[in-house]
Each structure stands twice: as C-alpha cells, then as structure tokens.
Write a protein that holds these residues in place. Structure first.
Motif, mmCIF file in Angstrom:
data_model
loop_
_atom_site.group_PDB
_atom_site.id
_atom_site.type_symbol
_atom_site.label_atom_id
_atom_site.label_comp_id
_atom_site.label_asym_id
_atom_site.label_seq_id
_atom_site.Cartn_x
_atom_site.Cartn_y
_atom_site.Cartn_z
ATOM 1 N N HIS A 1 0.851 -1.187 0.000
ATOM 2 C CA HIS A 1 0.000 0.000 0.000
ATOM 3 C C HIS A 1 0.890 1.242 0.000
ATOM 4 O O HIS A 1 1.874 1.306 0.745
ATOM 5 N N GLY B 1 0.448 4.059 1.232
ATOM 6 C CA GLY B 1 0.497 4.677 2.554
ATOM 7 C C GLY B 1 1.545 4.029 3.451
ATOM 8 O O GLY B 1 2.218 4.708 4.232
ATOM 9 N N THR C 1 -1.487 6.780 4.998
ATOM 10 C CA THR C 1 -2.257 5.650 4.452
ATOM 11 C C THR C 1 -3.720 6.042 4.239
ATOM 12 O O THR C 1 -4.299 5.757 3.183
#
Lengths: 136, 167
Positions: free
Chosen positions: A54, A56, B67
C-alpha cells in the motif's frame, strides 16, 4: 526521545513506537547512517493483483526512516515533529523486503529537512523517494 | 457529467464498502467507506493502539494518516472515472497542522478536482467526526490513470474486484 548513537539505541526507540512495532520495522546504524528494513507482509498490500505494498505503508516507512536518521544525527535529545512530508512513488513495491536510507539535508536550530530513498533489492532502482520538514 | 456516467456509480450508496474491500491493508486497518459519490469519498479508520506514534501520548503516527489520505484519494479518483482504469499514486504532500486527538477515529475526505486523460489531481483532509472544517492534516496528491495499460485483462480484473455488473 533520546539521541540514538547505536543500533541498540535505535531499536529501543522503535520499541516505543507502537506503529513501528506493528510494521515490524528493523533499524540499524552503520557508517552511512540509518538503514531501515520493512519486511513484506500480505496484510500491508494495497494492490492484491500485482501484488504491491500500500502506498500509505511505503510513505509511512519513509517517514519513520527520516525520523530515525534525525534521532541518530541529533546533537541533543529532542522530539522531532513532522511539519510536512512529500512522497514520490517511483515504482510499485512488490512482495519483497523494502530498505531505506535518509540524509539530513539541513539540521537547523528549529527545523530539520530530511531526504529519504527506499528500494527493494537494487538500490539503483528506488521504489519511492521523499523529503520532510521536522520541527525540533 | 451526470451521475449515471460514473463507472462505479453503483457503489455510491449502500454498496460503498465494496470500493475498498479488495484492498488487504485497508481491510486490515478496519477502514470503512462512510460516503462515496461523484469525484469524492469519505473513509474512516477506527482508533487502535497499534497505530500510535508514542504509546504514552496516545497520538496516531503520521504515517497512518498517509495511508488514510492515499487510500481516500485513490478512492475519490476511482469514483471520478467514466471508464474504469487501474490507478497508481504519483506523489503526495501532507501538511500535519497538529496532532490528532487521542482516542478518536480518523476520518479522511478527498475530492478529485481535476481528471485529465493521464493524471488525476486530488485534495484531501484528515479530521475527527464533526470537525471537517478543522482538519489536523491536509494533502495534495496526484495519481496516474491506466497505470498498467500493457497488462491484458486489467480492466476485467478491476471490474471483477469491484464486482461491477455490466448490462
């Protein structure tokens, strides 16, 4: 946070950061500075088809590496707070360990500017780069 | 553009959680899609001890906000597309205006304010419930569209992962 002068100092700081523990972040200090390791894990995947970490998580890994380099470079014990952080995603980060190194570009009295690069396997092929400003 | 022109319009309502249910790390963090609509999305990360930057202070680590904002930005881009293509984040910049409040869920809202043939431009913010005008972090990010054009079947795989029904 205290100044980190050795790999065991860094590990002690990492153990105080629950999110770093969750990521299973490993940090070591050598002649070049901090070398951070992020082991690959299925639950950190953003794109299951490729698969790729991911974005992030990659960004967070860069931020942590910058923070640890700052702690290793500090002259005195401070608690650096991120003011901002910029991430460039250069390649997808596949199912392998990520490594990262950071460089303190400017260590001012109040603000530090830190650059970071992350790669997998081949350091000449970075998966992400970033820079951030921290309030000291 | 009218609502019926958006490729993922069927996920703008009750099925909105399916927008992220194929993304392992989003599922792992317990992310929920609070709202989804044309060119925008609102996601939530429930508070959790493992997300903290320092256990003693109770403040979420900045990277968790990265995220959240990357995910909500990407979701807003997907919700902007007329034809579904795969996307990849090019870059993002985050300003951390203040620490998040200990013990409160994190919300992220993103708006895709410009979509060109190759690039999507996104503004996003992270805040606590009821405080959208007082965010603790703000981000600007860009996403590449059709990030895997050479891979055959990517759109089919995307449609499968989003379970888009084609009439």
């Amino acid at each position: 946070m205290k100044v980190a002068r050795s790999t065991s100092d860094l590990a002690a700081v990492a153990a105080q950061i629950p999110y770093a523990v969750y990521l299973d972040l490993r940090v070591e200090l050598d002649d070049e500075g901090v070398l951070a390791h992020l082991p690959f894990r299925q639950d950190l995947v953003g794109n299951a088809g490729l698969p790729a970490l991911h974005g992030g998580v990659v960004g967070a890994f860069l931020e942590l590496t910058a923070l640890f380099q700052l702690l290793a470079s500090a002259r005195d014990a401070r608690n650096p707070k991120p003011i901002n952080f910029n991430v460039n995603f250069l390649r997808s980060a596949g199912a392998a360990e990520c490594l990262a190194r950071a460089r303190v570009v400017k260590h001012g009295k109040r603000i530090a500017n830190v650059e970071v690069v992350a790669w997998q396997g081949d350091r000449a092929k970075p998966v992400a780069s970033g820079f951030g400003n921290f309030l000291l | 553009m009218r609502e019926q022109d958006f490729a993922l319009r069927e996920f703008f309502g009750e099925r909105r959680q399916e927008l992220i249910s194929h993304i392992p790390h989003a599922v792992e963090l317990g992310m929920t899609v609070e709202k989804a609509g044309p060119c925008q999305a609102l996601l939530r990360i429930p508070q959790g001890a493992r997300l903290l930057g320092a256990a003693s202070r109770g403040v979420v680590f900045g990277g968790v906000i990265t995220t959240l904002l990357d995910q909500v930005g990407g979701t807003a881009v997907m919700c902007s597309q007329r034809e579904l293509t795969s996307i990849a984040t090019i870059d993002m910049r985050i300003d951390y205006m203040r620490p998040s409040t200990p013990g409160r869920d994190l919300l992220g809202h993103a708006q895709c304010y410009r979509l060109t043939r190759n690039v999507a431009f996104v503004k996003s913010r992270a805040f606590h419930e009821g405080e959208i005008d007082d965010p603790f972090a703000i981000s600007l990010s860009t996403y590449m569209l059709a990030s895997n054009p050479a891979t055959p079947g990517v759109v089919k795989a995307l449609e499968a992962s989003y379970r888009v029904k084609r009439s």
